[in-house]
Design a protein around this motif. Structure first.
Motif, PDB file in Angstrom:
ATOM      1  N   TRP A 137     -14.441   0.458   0.749  1.00  0.00           N
ATOM      2  CA  TRP A 137     -14.002  -0.699  -0.045  1.00  0.00           C
ATOM      3  C   TRP A 137     -13.743  -1.909   0.857  1.00  0.00           C
ATOM      4  O   TRP A 137     -14.061  -3.044   0.485  1.00  0.00           O
ATOM      5  CB  TRP A 137     -12.738  -0.350  -0.830  1.00  0.00           C
ATOM      6  N   SER A 138     -13.167  -1.678   2.012  1.00  0.00           N
ATOM      7  CA  SER A 138     -12.900  -2.773   2.936  1.00  0.00           C
ATOM      8  C   SER A 138     -14.194  -3.429   3.384  1.00  0.00           C
ATOM      9  O   SER A 138     -14.294  -4.660   3.475  1.00  0.00           O
ATOM     10  CB  SER A 138     -12.123  -2.259   4.153  1.00  0.00           C
ATOM     11  N   GLN A 139     -15.201  -2.605   3.645  1.00  0.00           N
ATOM     12  CA  GLN A 139     -16.497  -3.143   4.066  1.00  0.00           C
ATOM     13  C   GLN A 139     -17.152  -3.925   2.941  1.00  0.00           C
ATOM     14  O   GLN A 139     -17.725  -4.999   3.166  1.00  0.00           O
ATOM     15  CB  GLN A 139     -17.406  -2.002   4.513  1.00  0.00           C
ATOM     16  N   VAL A 154     -11.257   3.983   1.575  1.00  0.00           N
ATOM     17  CA  VAL A 154     -10.660   2.703   1.955  1.00  0.00           C
ATOM     18  C   VAL A 154     -11.591   1.947   2.898  1.00  0.00           C
ATOM     19  O   VAL A 154     -11.758   0.725   2.791  1.00  0.00           O
ATOM     20  CB  VAL A 154      -9.284   2.913   2.606  1.00  0.00           C
ATOM     21  N   GLY A 169     -13.339  -7.073   4.210  1.00  0.00           N
ATOM     22  CA  GLY A 169     -11.951  -7.084   4.650  1.00  0.00           C
ATOM     23  C   GLY A 169     -11.812  -7.023   6.160  1.00  0.00           C
ATOM     24  O   GLY A 169     -12.800  -6.897   6.892  1.00  0.00           O
ATOM     25  N   ASP A 170     -10.585  -7.107   6.626  1.00  0.00           N
ATOM     26  CA  ASP A 170     -10.285  -7.043   8.056  1.00  0.00           C
ATOM     27  C   ASP A 170     -10.337  -5.582   8.492  1.00  0.00           C
ATOM     28  O   ASP A 170      -9.471  -4.792   8.112  1.00  0.00           O
ATOM     29  CB  ASP A 170      -8.896  -7.637   8.301  1.00  0.00           C
ATOM     30  N   PRO A 171     -11.328  -5.181   9.303  1.00  0.00           N
ATOM     31  CA  PRO A 171     -11.447  -3.768   9.687  1.00  0.00           C
ATOM     32  C   PRO A 171     -10.257  -3.262  10.488  1.00  0.00           C
ATOM     33  O   PRO A 171      -9.864  -2.103  10.370  1.00  0.00           O
ATOM     34  CB  PRO A 171     -12.742  -3.730  10.502  1.00  0.00           C
ATOM     35  N   THR A 176     -15.760  -5.543   0.525  1.00  0.00           N
ATOM     36  CA  THR A 176     -15.050  -6.794   0.249  1.00  0.00           C
ATOM     37  C   THR A 176     -14.920  -7.683   1.477  1.00  0.00           C
ATOM     38  O   THR A 176     -14.221  -8.692   1.444  1.00  0.00           O
ATOM     39  CB  THR A 176     -13.639  -6.498  -0.297  1.00  0.00           C
ATOM     40  N   TYR A 200      -7.096  -4.306  10.267  1.00  0.00           N
ATOM     41  CA  TYR A 200      -5.951  -4.110   9.377  1.00  0.00           C
ATOM     42  C   TYR A 200      -6.163  -2.875   8.502  1.00  0.00           C
ATOM     43  O   TYR A 200      -5.219  -2.138   8.201  1.00  0.00           O
ATOM     44  CB  TYR A 200      -5.749  -5.353   8.506  1.00  0.00           C
ATOM     45  N   THR A 201      -7.413  -2.661   8.085  1.00  0.00           N
ATOM     46  CA  THR A 201      -7.744  -1.457   7.333  1.00  0.00           C
ATOM     47  C   THR A 201      -7.423  -0.220   8.153  1.00  0.00           C
ATOM     48  O   THR A 201      -6.880   0.768   7.648  1.00  0.00           O
ATOM     49  CB  THR A 201      -9.236  -1.451   6.953  1.00  0.00           C
ATOM     50  N   THR A 236       0.823  -1.207   0.000  1.00  0.00           N
ATOM     51  CA  THR A 236       0.000   0.000   0.000  1.00  0.00           C
ATOM     52  C   THR A 236       0.856   1.256   0.000  1.00  0.00           C
ATOM     53  O   THR A 236       0.612   2.206  -0.756  1.00  0.00           O
ATOM     54  CB  THR A 236      -0.922   0.015   1.233  1.00  0.00           C
TER      55      THR A 236
END
Length: 226
Positions: free
Chosen positions: A133-135, A130, A139-141, A137, A143-144, A78
């Motif tokens: 998009w994390s939500q 970000v 994703g790990d909140p 997909t 880590y986001t 990133t």
């Protein structure tokens, strides 16, 4: 997602259309609004950006930085993309299109302004999106949160030097007063305000209070994005 978020593309299109119509019908009003600026930074735009950025800053937990070394691979990717590839790629594309590909369609006096705008855009990662998009997909909140926190800290110190360098390389005068004011208005002030608000909310009701507060002001951020 809520009804508003699900149809966000439609709202954006309608806002663009409304802006075009109002700008055509009320040029004097929008000319006056455009004149409300300090060091080429428009104050009306600043307020809208605060409405968009402030809720995101509240969601940032800088305490999560202690977990920065647990899974470094994704974070390194990133940071490399955001700070070593994207700004320079954007600057190269701006020069390619506005100085060459579309040179016959763009006013030569305006071309440097478009290039400067793309450089500013490319050097500023949109950390607010970000979280979205994390939500989407799943994703790990946590880590986001780490990635966003690190990027925001880097943005405070790296944005102005990178923009100044790229503007200089493209033979555009470096507006240091505008750059510094932009960093303070759009990054430092919302960051401080968000951090203080988060601390106050955590003291009153913990993470639940933070989530409830950001949910209440979320519509303002969405409309500011439009």
């Amino acid at each position: 997602m809520s009804l508003f978020e699900r149809w966000l593309t439609l709202w954006v299109a309608l806002c663009i259309l409304a802006g075009l119509v109002l700008g055509t019908q009320l040029p004097g009003l929008f000319g006056a609004l455009a004149g409300l600026e300090i060091a080429s930074v428009n104050l009306v735009v600043a307020v809208l950006i605060w409405a968009m950025v402030y809720p995101m800053m509240i969601a940032i937990d800088f305490g999560s930085l202690k977990a920065v070394g647990q899974r470094p691979k994704g974070l390194v990717i990133t940071l490399v993309v955001n700070w070593l590839i994207k700004p320079f790629t954007m600057a190269a594309l701006a020069v390619l299109f506005f100085d060459h590909v579309f040179a016959g369609l763009v006013d030569p006096a305006r071309a440097p302004e478009y290039i400067a705008g793309l450089i500013l855009l490319g050097a500023a990662p949109c950390t607010a999106m970000v979280f979205v998009w994390s939500q989407l997909t799943k994703g790990d909140p946590n880590y986001t949160l780490v990635q966003v926190s690190v990027n925001d800290l880097i943005m405070v110190v790296a944005f102005a030097p990178i923009v100044a360098f790229l503007l200089g390389v493209t033979d555009i005068s470096v507006p240091w007063e505008t750059l510094i004011l932009s960093v303070v208005l759009y990054i430092v002030i919302p960051l401080i305000a968000g951090t203080l608000t988060r601390a106050a909310l955590l003291g009153k009701g913990g993470d639940a209070a933070v989530a409830a507060f950001t949910a209440r002001i979320k519509p303002a951020r969405c409309w500011a994005c439009c």
